[in-house]
Scaffold this active site. Sequence first.
Site, PDB file in Angstrom:
ATOM      1  N   ARG A  82     -62.548  14.331 -58.277  1.00 34.24           N
ATOM      2  CA  ARG A  82     -61.852  15.553 -57.912  1.00 34.24           C
ATOM      3  C   ARG A  82     -61.175  15.377 -56.551  1.00 34.24           C
ATOM      4  NH1 ARG A  82     -64.854  19.055 -56.405  1.00 34.24           N
ATOM      5  NH2 ARG A  82     -66.878  18.053 -56.696  1.00 34.24           N
ATOM      6  N   TYR A 222     -58.178  12.811 -64.374  1.00 34.70           N
ATOM      7  CA  TYR A 222     -59.633  12.584 -64.321  1.00 34.70           C
ATOM      8  C   TYR A 222     -60.460  13.855 -64.197  1.00 34.70           C
ATOM      9  CZ  TYR A 222     -63.855   9.868 -63.536  1.00 34.70           C
ATOM     10  OH  TYR A 222     -65.091   9.287 -63.676  1.00 34.70           O
ATOM     11  N   GLY A 223     -61.545  13.914 -64.929  1.00 34.13           N
ATOM     12  CA  GLY A 223     -62.624  14.878 -64.745  1.00 34.13           C
ATOM     13  C   GLY A 223     -62.163  16.288 -64.451  1.00 34.13           C
ATOM     14  N   GLY A 224     -62.793  16.854 -63.427  1.00 33.42           N
ATOM     15  CA  GLY A 224     -62.544  18.238 -63.066  1.00 33.42           C
ATOM     16  C   GLY A 224     -61.097  18.529 -62.670  1.00 33.42           C
ATOM     17  N   LYS A 231     -64.444  22.927 -64.048  1.00 32.96           N
ATOM     18  CA  LYS A 231     -64.519  23.550 -62.717  1.00 32.96           C
ATOM     19  C   LYS A 231     -63.396  24.569 -62.513  1.00 32.96           C
ATOM     20  CE  LYS A 231     -67.850  20.800 -61.154  1.00 32.96           C
ATOM     21  NZ  LYS A 231     -69.132  20.584 -61.658  1.00 32.96           N
ATOM     22  N   HIS A 251     -72.497  27.274 -60.019  1.00 33.25           N
ATOM     23  CA  HIS A 251     -72.571  25.823 -60.220  1.00 33.25           C
ATOM     24  C   HIS A 251     -74.039  25.432 -60.387  1.00 33.25           C
ATOM     25  CE1 HIS A 251     -71.375  21.613 -58.450  1.00 33.25           C
ATOM     26  NE2 HIS A 251     -71.299  21.619 -59.752  1.00 33.25           N
ATOM     27  N   SER A 273     -72.147  18.623 -56.295  1.00 33.73           N
ATOM     28  CA  SER A 273     -71.797  17.549 -57.222  1.00 33.73           C
ATOM     29  C   SER A 273     -72.528  16.263 -56.850  1.00 33.73           C
ATOM     30  CB  SER A 273     -70.289  17.305 -57.188  1.00 33.73           C
ATOM     31  OG  SER A 273     -69.614  18.458 -57.622  1.00 33.73           O
ATOM     32  N   ALA A 274     -73.036  15.597 -57.872  1.00 36.26           N
ATOM     33  CA  ALA A 274     -73.768  14.332 -57.727  1.00 36.26           C
ATOM     34  C   ALA A 274     -75.037  14.476 -56.894  1.00 36.26           C
ATOM     35  CB  ALA A 274     -72.856  13.227 -57.179  1.00 36.26           C
ATOM     36  N   CYS A 275     -75.686  15.633 -56.994  1.00 38.08           N
ATOM     37  CA  CYS A 275     -76.946  15.850 -56.281  1.00 38.08           C
ATOM     38  C   CYS A 275     -78.104  16.211 -57.207  1.00 38.08           C
ATOM     39  CB  CYS A 275     -76.770  16.920 -55.213  1.00 38.08           C
ATOM     40  SG  CYS A 275     -75.709  16.365 -53.860  1.00 38.08           S
ATOM     41  N   ASP A 298     -74.553  22.132 -65.592  1.00 39.05           N
ATOM     42  CA  ASP A 298     -73.529  22.197 -64.540  1.00 39.05           C
ATOM     43  C   ASP A 298     -73.089  23.613 -64.206  1.00 39.05           C
ATOM     44  OD1 ASP A 298     -71.934  20.537 -62.755  1.00 39.05           O
ATOM     45  OD2 ASP A 298     -70.180  21.127 -63.910  1.00 39.05           O
ATOM     46  N   ASN A 389     -68.635   7.223 -59.219  1.00 41.28           N
ATOM     47  CA  ASN A 389     -68.386   8.495 -59.915  1.00 41.28           C
ATOM     48  C   ASN A 389     -67.981   8.255 -61.364  1.00 41.28           C
ATOM     49  OD1 ASN A 389     -68.260  11.375 -59.987  1.00 41.28           O
ATOM     50  ND2 ASN A 389     -66.025  11.285 -59.877  1.00 41.28           N
ATOM     51  N   SER A 390     -68.423   7.119 -61.939  1.00 37.67           N
ATOM     52  CA  SER A 390     -68.164   6.909 -63.364  1.00 37.67           C
ATOM     53  C   SER A 390     -68.990   7.916 -64.157  1.00 37.67           C
ATOM     54  CB  SER A 390     -68.509   5.474 -63.767  1.00 37.67           C
ATOM     55  OG  SER A 390     -69.843   5.160 -63.428  1.00 37.67           O
ATOM     56  N   ARG A 391     -68.495   8.256 -65.343  1.00 37.74           N
ATOM     57  CA  ARG A 391     -69.080   9.391 -66.071  1.00 37.74           C
ATOM     58  C   ARG A 391     -69.289   9.088 -67.547  1.00 37.74           C
ATOM     59  NH1 ARG A 391     -70.182  14.353 -62.990  1.00 37.74           N
ATOM     60  NH2 ARG A 391     -69.422  13.801 -60.928  1.00 37.74           N
ATOM     61  N   GLY A 518     -88.422  12.662 -62.998  1.00 31.42           N
ATOM     62  CA  GLY A 518     -89.447  13.348 -63.794  1.00 31.42           C
ATOM     63  C   GLY A 518     -90.543  13.980 -62.951  1.00 31.42           C
TER      64      GLY A 518
HETATM   65  N1  LIG Z   1     -83.715   9.947 -55.387  1.00 34.28           N
HETATM   66  C1  LIG Z   1     -83.355  10.787 -56.329  1.00 34.28           C
HETATM   67  N2  LIG Z   1     -82.106  10.679 -56.858  1.00 34.28           N
HETATM   68  C2  LIG Z   1     -81.749  11.557 -57.811  1.00 34.28           C
HETATM   69  C3  LIG Z   1     -82.645  12.576 -58.275  1.00 34.28           C
HETATM   70  N3  LIG Z   1     -81.995  13.292 -59.225  1.00 34.28           N
HETATM   71  C4  LIG Z   1     -80.747  12.753 -59.334  1.00 34.28           C
HETATM   72  N4  LIG Z   1     -80.599  11.693 -58.495  1.00 34.28           N
HETATM   73  C5  LIG Z   1     -79.408  10.826 -58.367  1.00 34.28           C
HETATM   74  O1  LIG Z   1     -78.313  11.604 -57.932  1.00 34.28           O
HETATM   75  C6  LIG Z   1     -77.104  11.196 -58.587  1.00 34.28           C
HETATM   76  C7  LIG Z   1     -76.441  12.381 -59.209  1.00 34.28           C
HETATM   77  O2  LIG Z   1     -77.304  13.003 -60.117  1.00 34.28           O
HETATM   78  P1  LIG Z   1     -76.768  14.024 -61.226  1.00 34.28           P
HETATM   79  O3  LIG Z   1     -77.947  14.623 -61.896  1.00 34.28           O
HETATM   80  O4  LIG Z   1     -75.801  13.341 -62.097  1.00 34.28           O
HETATM   81  O5  LIG Z   1     -75.967  15.078 -60.310  1.00 34.28           O
HETATM   82  P2  LIG Z   1     -75.139  16.375 -60.725  1.00 34.28           P
HETATM   83  O6  LIG Z   1     -75.533  17.432 -59.757  1.00 34.28           O
HETATM   84  O7  LIG Z   1     -75.301  16.672 -62.161  1.00 34.28           O
HETATM   85  O8  LIG Z   1     -73.644  15.923 -60.424  1.00 34.28           O
HETATM   86  P3  LIG Z   1     -72.240  16.542 -60.981  1.00 34.28           P
HETATM   87  O9  LIG Z   1     -72.208  16.296 -62.438  1.00 34.28           O
HETATM   88  O10 LIG Z   1     -71.210  15.773 -60.214  1.00 34.28           O
HETATM   89  O11 LIG Z   1     -72.160  17.992 -60.626  1.00 34.28           O
HETATM   90  C8  LIG Z   1     -77.491  10.128 -59.587  1.00 34.28           C
HETATM   91  O12 LIG Z   1     -77.166   8.881 -59.041  1.00 34.28           O
HETATM   92  C9  LIG Z   1     -78.962  10.275 -59.721  1.00 34.28           C
HETATM   93  O13 LIG Z   1     -79.580   9.073 -60.025  1.00 34.28           O
HETATM   94  C10 LIG Z   1     -83.957  12.648 -57.708  1.00 34.28           C
HETATM   95  O14 LIG Z   1     -84.791  13.486 -58.056  1.00 34.28           O
HETATM   96  N5  LIG Z   1     -84.255  11.738 -56.741  1.00 34.28           N
HETATM   97  O1  LIG Z   2     -65.561  17.980 -61.905  1.00 31.21           O
HETATM   98  C1  LIG Z   2     -65.775  16.761 -61.972  1.00 31.21           C
HETATM   99  O2  LIG Z   2     -64.893  15.878 -61.915  1.00 31.21           O
HETATM  100  C2  LIG Z   2     -67.152  16.280 -62.196  1.00 31.21           C
HETATM  101  C3  LIG Z   2     -68.165  17.198 -61.786  1.00 31.21           C
HETATM  102  O3  LIG Z   2     -68.888  17.723 -62.602  1.00 31.21           O
HETATM  103  C4  LIG Z   2     -68.270  17.490 -60.350  1.00 31.21           C
HETATM  104  O4  LIG Z   2     -67.595  16.869 -59.556  1.00 31.21           O
HETATM  105  O5  LIG Z   2     -69.052  18.381 -60.004  1.00 31.21           O
HETATM  106 MN   LIG Z   3     -73.829  16.679 -63.652  1.00 31.41          MN
END
Ligand SMILES: Nc1nc2c(ncn2[C@@H]2O[C@H](COP(=O)(O)OP(=O)(O)OP(=O)(O)O)[C@@H](O)[C@H]2O)c(=O)[nH]1
Ligand SMILES: O=C([O-])CC(=O)C(=O)O
Ligand SMILES: [Mn+2]
Length: 610
Positions: A82, A222-224, A231, A251, A273-275, A298, A389-391, A518
């Site tokens: 994004r 790409y993506g969003g 989004k 979100h 995102s990505a957290c 999401d 950010n590969s998906r 987990g």
């Molecule tokens: N250390 C740690 N890393 C985590 C944990 N959960 C997720 N991650 C890492 O964080 C990254 C993003 O995790 P996602 O679950 O894909 O994040 P998301 O919030 O769905 O991201 P978006 O789809 O971009 O909104 C990945 O590389 C995971 O491996 C966790 O509990 N501990």
């Molecule tokens: O919107 C995108 O490209 C991917 C996504 O889920 C984010 O960034 O939160």
């Molecule tokens: Mn996600």
Amino acid sequence: MSTSSDQNVINAAPTTHAKLAAWVEEVAALTKPDRVYWVDGSVEENDRLTAELVEAGTLVKLTDPNFPNSYAGASDPKDVARVEERTFICSKKEEDAGFTNNWEDPEKMKSMLNGLFDGSMRGRTMYVIPFVMGPLNADEPAYGVEISDSAYVVASMRIMAKIGNEVLRKMEAEEAFFVPALHSVGAPLEPGQEDVTWPCNEDKWIVHFPEERAIMSYGSGYGGNALLGKKCYSLRIASVMARDEGWLAEHMLILKLISPQNKAYHIAAAFPSACGKTNLALLDPTIEGWKTETLGDDINWMRIGKDGELRGVNPEYGLFGVAPGTGWSTNPNAMRAITKGNSIFTNVALTDEGGVWWEGMTDETPAHLIDWLGNDWTPESGRPAAHPNSRFCTPIDQVDMLSEDYFSPNGVKIDAILFGGRRKTTIPLVTEARSWTNGIFMGSTLSSETTAAASGATGVIRRDPMAMLPFIGYNAGDYLNHWDKISAKLNPEQMPKIFLVNWFRRNAEGGFAWPGFGDNSRVLKWAIERIEGTADAKETIIGNVPTGEALDISGLENFTPADVEAAVAVNKDEWATEVEGIEEWYANFGDALPVSLRAELDGLKARLNA
Ligand SMILES: Nc1nc2c(ncn2[C@@H]2O[C@H](COP(=O)(O)OP(=O)(O)OP(=O)(O)O)[C@@H](O)[C@H]2O)c(=O)[nH]1
Ligand SMILES: O=C([O-])CC(=O)C(=O)O
Ligand SMILES: [Mn+2]
């Protein structure tokens, strides 16, 4: 390019929806595609379009039987995430976009964009994609129509939303309102010009017109940026609809947790995102007797139910998940869904067996790969094989643990809300809010290190209110006030309990202070036990944290109650710095900051200095 879509001539609008027909005609006249094609959503159509994408070199069909009916493709290396700095909220008044958004006058923006869209689909097919976010049998289905010149977008939208004739027929029967979402990769083809595998434009514009509920996206595939139901519609435009209509577009993932006593709880969690949303949404509990089901990973549309409860619905039909870190040991539910096939992978690595791979998928690293840039790769290459950010794009109904309630237009009652970010220090593993308002304070001051999900520097700490910073489609001050208003309408007996979490805190050795994935089920268990009033907590200046004994660490190797205490420690020096950051952040809101939140900050300062 000769395709079976050739019979679809410009302006032969196969719809009785007058507004839609007129809009499609208008866009075709502007963008000047070679042909207009109405997407029906059928399997045959998808087979044809993906075959064309393979022919064009955009996708390869995977031949590894572990990835049936699946495709992988690589984007232009300059089009991988994004683009927040190119994203605009063009409300009529600048103040309605607020300090968190880029703004431009809507008429000015439109005339500039019309210039860019003029002829932008030359030499290409213009696809008309009728879609609905959320259930088609909702009281008022959330219709949209994306017009795009990318077949990759069509194939991806088919996974992420319900699209095609079924939607179109219902929409035209109701002459329903739809969000017009116009997308072009911005790469017209002149006669005889050869196409590239990932057409896009250096000049990118992701633009929202909140009053009109309209979207225009130019230059990215790409993506969003390009799958406009996600989004752009379900958060930025929907948040404006939600403000006007008295609900919340957030979100958040939605997870159902079932206790050993067979009692079910629904947890919504907002992480940037990505957290960790997709990972928590597909959680495999590591504690005895607890079970999980998923509803969404999401986006969560929450309305107030008839008993004054918050009810959440996931408007999406697919997962668009971060590939790296998604693996058989960290997220087996995601891996099982992915390996059922019917998926599109973008910017991952290709294996010699005709499958895909990314960092963290398997414990063993393949000896040879083709990396996302198309180069030979070995473990000695010293660079990631997949883009960070590969998906993977996978239908949600392939998730074994999908809750039956996912299909319910009434959604589920939310019992707890988690706000979380990616912070190396300061923020404990889990903190129970002192009250609902204290929880909103936690959400409004949420912070996280930036990730590869958006272009720009990663690892920079920024405030991200309710993980919505890049997605609030209006003034952020109004957004916090809207939360306040919704809060006042909730039945106090039915209010979710709020928790702040941080899976990413580091320990003294620099590793993660908590195993995560987990094992996050252990944190959820404590949260549920707090709801039930059965777990111990220690009061701190910021809220309640588990005591060393209260968090279930049974079976966790090499993890002691002292490690729990370290993971939830509240360090006053760190919090003094944090409070300064919060002061700075809140200063942006001026008078728009709800008084209840100012009072929360004052309370925290008083406790810090006591
Ligand atoms: N250390 C740690 N890393 C985590 C944990 N959960 C997720 N991650 C890492 O964080 C990254 C993003 O995790 P996602 O679950 O894909 O994040 P998301 O919030 O769905 O991201 P978006 O789809 O971009 O909104 C990945 O590389 C995971 O491996 C966790 O509990 N501990
Ligand atoms: O919107 C995108 O490209 C991917 C996504 O889920 C984010 O960034 O939160
Ligand atoms: Mn996600």
